[in-house]
Design an enzyme around this catalytic site. Structure first.
Site, mmCIF file in Angstrom:
data_model
loop_
_atom_site.group_PDB
_atom_site.id
_atom_site.type_symbol
_atom_site.label_atom_id
_atom_site.label_comp_id
_atom_site.label_asym_id
_atom_site.label_seq_id
_atom_site.Cartn_x
_atom_site.Cartn_y
_atom_site.Cartn_z
ATOM 1 N N ASP A 456 0.852 -1.185 0.000
ATOM 2 C CA ASP A 456 0.000 0.000 0.000
ATOM 3 C C ASP A 456 0.889 1.237 0.000
ATOM 4 O O ASP A 456 2.078 1.150 0.347
ATOM 5 C CB ASP A 456 -0.843 0.046 1.285
ATOM 6 N N ASP A 758 -4.613 -2.921 5.068
ATOM 7 C CA ASP A 758 -5.073 -2.377 6.346
ATOM 8 C C ASP A 758 -6.588 -2.398 6.489
ATOM 9 O O ASP A 758 -7.108 -2.425 7.588
ATOM 10 C CB ASP A 758 -4.540 -0.948 6.560
#
Length: 1020
Positions: A456, A758
């Site tokens: 990410d 996440d």
């Protein structure tokens, strides 16, 4: 050997292995000395089966309870319900009007009737002496009263295993039991023949050796178990947000008490049983309890929230009613037997190696025993005493049998699979200090083979400390470099536009502005929400005043699929207004009007759309994260059941949020590249923002491709096969895009993939990847539960540290396997060839037990706990198809084994002449010399095994205290055994010349090992 291992033991994967694959390798490992020890760190399949049956039974009971409660709903609406319930005196004396059992029965049974009889959620809050807005009192006396009456939020843990249990399990070694019987027989026969104490020496020597092996083994295993216990405790650390004394604060899940008001968001795990107080669009996944995959809508009419379930969408405030073992989840945990974690692929492979060598050793042992017995018969035939057998002959036969059994002890390398566990436990403990919490054992070793990391952007490559630095409101672009300049910017905006902007910022948010206990303004929420709220405050806005001025009717929280969030508010003057916020291009595409420089709402023209798109591109090229804010008035007719409109909005403005790149990320990406690991950025951000950050990090190169999710998902499989190896950045990606990318990398391109995530929607990609890496700070509980490793500081550099530790584990185990197989081969061949050619075995049972301990427990401690070096990240990854026992290892094993065999054989054949040994003790002295030389060969071979390919094996040796201590202890005990324990270990003190020769012969193994390393071999 490798092909045999892959064929028979290669079905077990790093995760998600089938029950058949797990059972198959167990069936193949029939030659096991100690089942309790060998299979301690493997899944207990029978207990797992029992647990699954109990889980299914509980799910069925629970499903029935839910259906009954739903049916009951149809009958009780409109009824006037009252209750005869009276709280126990002890509960009333503590200041409460309801006890734990009554509360538990309401939520667990989904008992709407009983809930209404008690007056509903607010009435229950009063009975629990709590406030729905301010929560419980945080005074210590009040908290202690609650703990005493309602219990604590902890589940019953299985008691930890004590040291003596490990001693008992170590005694279960079949070969040690046989040797113990031999020792007993030897003791009895010796005492009868020679009396005390001379007749007891041989028997007591074996007993002492067995006890030493048992206690060293038990100590090592016990320390490992303590490390795993500490790690399990770390895994269970979850913090949640509660309101106490009117202030929001984070506390441990274990400190939660009935009466607490908990704030739950998307991705959270429900921490206890409780009731819905307020919230929006709340969807709860109850599959862990009911087995139903369909999420449940929780609201005021169905307010029951159960511990262990997950928030799939929406947010809410919850009143905690039941904690710990009284919750449905607690009861379920109590009934389930612990099935254990799946074994790792390396553990399984080394079990296979141990089985193969064990079978060879068993054959050697049988043949050795047969040859030795045949030699005894031949001698007795020549002497003509084959019809008369004495006690000495019986003792000799017993010694032959003990030698044969001890060959099996040495030959079955029980320590191989356990060395994996030792190395993993050591690595996991050290990784914890480096901010990485390993949830799945196999992830440690798999990370060492990783060829690709899909990372990410936000919070992993960047700091996640966001601030609004630019904004385009009413056609004007302004920089907001400091808070002093922001009010001036606010005064430049027309009043009507400013009012709508602040209304949008403070109502359309997942965050909150609260006062802390020290009377300071505190902003709660995600970093993006915090940045926007801070911008609103700097513009002179008042969060509480805006919230009180209008009533929120419906909220659609942000998720990575829609890439926007929406809210509908009821205006004070009447009518409803929808606010929308999210990815700039997506929200702007839903707009048909905008606010111009005069604060007037005007239609979007092509020129104004181009201006706004250019602004978005300009912000993105400066590595800013862009968000578009928009609103629309939707008349007087709107209910919470209606959907928030998808288009027809008026654009309020665009904000550019700065999220700086983390220090050290560029260097970490460069380390990955030199280690043969490709780093790809997968983000939901604008493609220009993603490209700017990727270039800053060193991820996007001239040869790489940046692609958007919508374009990526339109490609065919054939196009993807060509495209994916070149992709370095994927922007505007959905969770499904990430999952597709990971799946193609793993299956089509055979890469070993690590993925960071996440959000709740990242769970499928984390599950699909070889190694799922969840963020410890920004990550949701759902993401953490799907992950194999939790990065506690959300830092990309920590991921590189995990990769380094993974490689260290893999190579350390290779070193240990190389060392142990060398000892195995030499010990087997020496005893076997000696028995065949001379009719005697130079290494006795006691001596072989000591050698076994050097190579097994002590060898594992020394070699399997080597810390990682930076050089590890300069070699290419093993990948998915790399051989574990490679050509380099075979070269080193065969070279060292040949040298050691020649040394021992030379001593056996020419030792007496070389050292002028004659007299009655000549055989004993020679055998002691052979034993001593053999042990020192292993000591120096252990040092040589520190590096499999490099000549310099001393680099960093003093930094590994465990290695130095093990080596020192081995030498110390060897001196004690030779010089002082001769009667028990069948040795005699040696002269200093004989000690010198033993050490020199051992030391010669090091230059030989260095020379062997110069022989070129293929990588496989």
């Amino acid at each position: 050997m490798e092909s045999y291992l892959n064929e028979n033991f290669g079905d077990v994967k790093a995760k998600n292995s089938s029950e058949e694959a797990l059972q198959r390798w167990r069936d193949l490992c029939w030659l096991v000395k100690n089942r309790k020890r060998r299979f301690r760190f493997t899944a207990n399949l029978s207990k797992r089966f029992e647990a699954e049956a109990i889980r299914r039974s509980n799910q069925e009971k629970f499903r029935v309870a839910v259906l009954v409660s739903q049916a009951a709903l149809q009958f009780i609406h409109g009824l006037d319900l009252s209750t005869e319930y009276t709280a126990p005196d002890e509960v009333e004396a503590a200041g409460f009007q309801i006890d734990a059992d009554e509360l538990g029965s309401i939520v667990e049974g989904h008992d709407i009737k009983k809930l209404k009889a008690h007056g509903g959620v607010e009435s229950l809050a009063d009975m629990l002496s709590t406030s729905i807005t301010k929560g419980i009192s945080a005074s210590e006396d009040s908290l202690n009263q609650r703990r005493r009456i309602f219990g604590i939020n902890k589940f019953t843990e299985s008691p930890s295993r004590g040291f003596w249990l490990f001693v008992w399990e170590a005694f279960h070694d079949m070969t040690l039991m046989i040797l113990a019987v031999c020792a007993l027989v030897s003791l009895v026969v010796g005492l009868v023949m020679e009396g005390w104490p001379k007749g007891a020496h041989d028997g007591l020597g074996i007993v002492a050796s067995i006890l030493l092996v048992v206690f060293v083994t038990a100590t090592s295993d016990y320390k490992q178990s303590l490390q795993f216990k500490d790690l399990d405790r770390e895994k269970q650390k979850i913090t949640i947000q509660v309101t106490r004394n009117g202030f929001r604060q984070k506390i441990s899940i274990y400190d939660l008490l009935p009466g607490d008001i908990v704030t739950l968001c998307i991705g959270d795990q429900v921490p206890a049983d409780g009731l819905f107080v307020s919230g929006f669009s709340l969807l709860i996944n109850e599959s862990s309890l009911t087995g139903e995959s369909e999420p449940v809508h929780v609201n005021a009419s169905n307010p029951f929230l159960l511990s262990g379930t997950k928030v799939q969408d929406g947010s809410c405030k919850m009143l905690v009613t039941t904690v710990g073992m009284r919750t449905q989840w607690g009861k379920l945990m109590a009934t389930l037997s612990e099935g254990g974690d799946d074994e790792t692929p390396l553990q399984v492979k080394l079990n296979g190696v141990a089985t193969i060598i064990g079978k060879m050793g068993l054959c050697f042992a049988v043949v050795t025993f047969a040859v030795l017995v045949q030699g005894l018969f031949s001698r007795k035939l020549q002497e003509g005493t084959h019809w008369t057998w004495s006690g000495d002959d019986a003792m000799e036969m017993l010694e032959f049998f003990a030698v044969a059994v001890t060959i099996v002890v040495v030959a079955v390398p029980e320590g191989l699979p356990l060395a994996v566990t030792l190395s993993l436990a050591f690595a996991m403990k050290k990784m914890m200090n480096d901010k990485a919490l390993v949830r799945n054992l196999a992830a440690c070793e798999t990370m060492g083979s990783a060829t690709c990391i899909c990372s990410d952007k936000t919070g992993t490559l960047t700091t996640n400390h966001m601030t609004v630095v630019k904004a385009c409101i009413c056609e004007e672009i302004k920089e907001l470099s400091n808070s002093k300049g922001t009010p001036n910017f606010g005064s430049a905006i027309p009043v009507s536009a400013s009012r709508i902007l602040l209304q949008s910022i403070f109502n359309n948010t997942g965050g909150e502005v609260v006062m802390s206990e020290s009377n300071k303004t505190e902003i709660l929420g995600t970093p993006t929400e915090t940045a926007i709220l801070e911008f609103g405050l700097q513009l002179g806005g008042d969060f509480q005043a805006e919230r009180e001025a209008s009533k929120i009717v419906k909220v659609e929280p942000f998720n990575s699929a829609k890439k926007r969030m929406g809210v509908v508010i009821e205006l004070p003057e009447g009518g409803f207004r929808a606010h929308c916020k999210g990815a700039s291009e997506i929200v702007l595409a839903a707009c048909d009007k905008f606010i111009n420089s005069n604060g007037e709402v005007v239609p979007l023209t092509e020129a104004s759309v181009n201006h706004l798109n250019d602004t978005i591109e300009q912000f993105a090229n400066e590595a800013l994260r862009t968000l578009c804010l928009a609103y629309m008035d939707i008349g007087n007719e709107f209910s919470a059941e209606d959907a928030i409109p998808a288009k027809g909005y008026t654009c309020i403005g665009i904000v550019g949020i700065k999220d700086p790149v983390r220090p050290g990320v560029k260097e970490s990406v460069a380390i990955c590249r030199s280690a043969g690991i490709n780093v790809r950025m997968v983000t939901g951000d604008n493609i220009n923002t993603a490209k700017a950050i990727a270039r800053e990090c060193g991820i996007l190169t001239d040869n790489g491709i940046a692609i958007e999710g919508p374009v990526f998902r339109e490609k065919t499989d054939e196009e993807l096969f060509i495209l994916i190896p070149k992709i370095q950045v994927m922007a505007r990606s959905s969770p499904l895009d990430k999952h597709t990318l990971v799946k193609h990398l793993r299956t089509t391109l055979q890469e070993v993939v690590a993925v960071t995530g996440d959000g709740t929607n990242d769970a499928p990609a984390l599950h699909e990847a070889d190694i799922g890496l969840a963020m410890g700070i920004a990550g949701t509980e759902v993401a953490k539960e799907s992950a194999d490793v939790i990065i506690l500081d959300d830092n990309f550099s920590t991921i590189v540290t995990v990769a380094k530790w993974g490689r260290s584990v893999y190579i350390n185990i290779q070193k240990f396997v190389q060392f142990q197989l060398t000892v195995n081969v030499v010990a087997l061949v020496v005893n076997f060839s000696s028995a065949c050619l001379t009719g005697t075995a130079p290494l006795t049972a006691v001596q072989l037990l000591w050698v076994n301990m050097i190579m097994d427990t002590l060898g594992a401690l020394a070699l399997a706990t080597e810390p990682p070096t930076d050089d590890l990240m300069k070699r290419t990854p093993v990948g998915r198809k790399g051989n574990f026992i490679n050509n380099v290892m075979w070269r080193n094993i065969l070279g060292q084994s040949l040298f050691q065999f020649l040394v021992v054989w030379h001593l056996q054949s020419s030792g007496k002449a070389a050292f002028h040994l004659d007299g009655p003790d000549s055989d004993l002295i020679l055998n002691t010399l052979i034993f001593n030389t053999f042990v020192f060969c292993q000591v120096f071979n252990e040092i040589s095994s520190r590096e499999m390919e490099k000549i310099n094996v001393f680099k960093g040796i003093l930094k590994n205290y465990v290695f130095v201590v093990v080596l020192a202890c081995t030498i110390f005990f060897q001196i004690v055994i030779i010089e002082f324990l001769g009667t028990f270990a069948n040795t005699t003190p040696l002269t200093w010349q004989q000690w010198f020769v033993s050490i020199v012969f051992g030391f010669l193994g090091m230059p030989i090992a260095a020379a062997v390393k110069l022989i070129p071999v293929g990588s496989n």
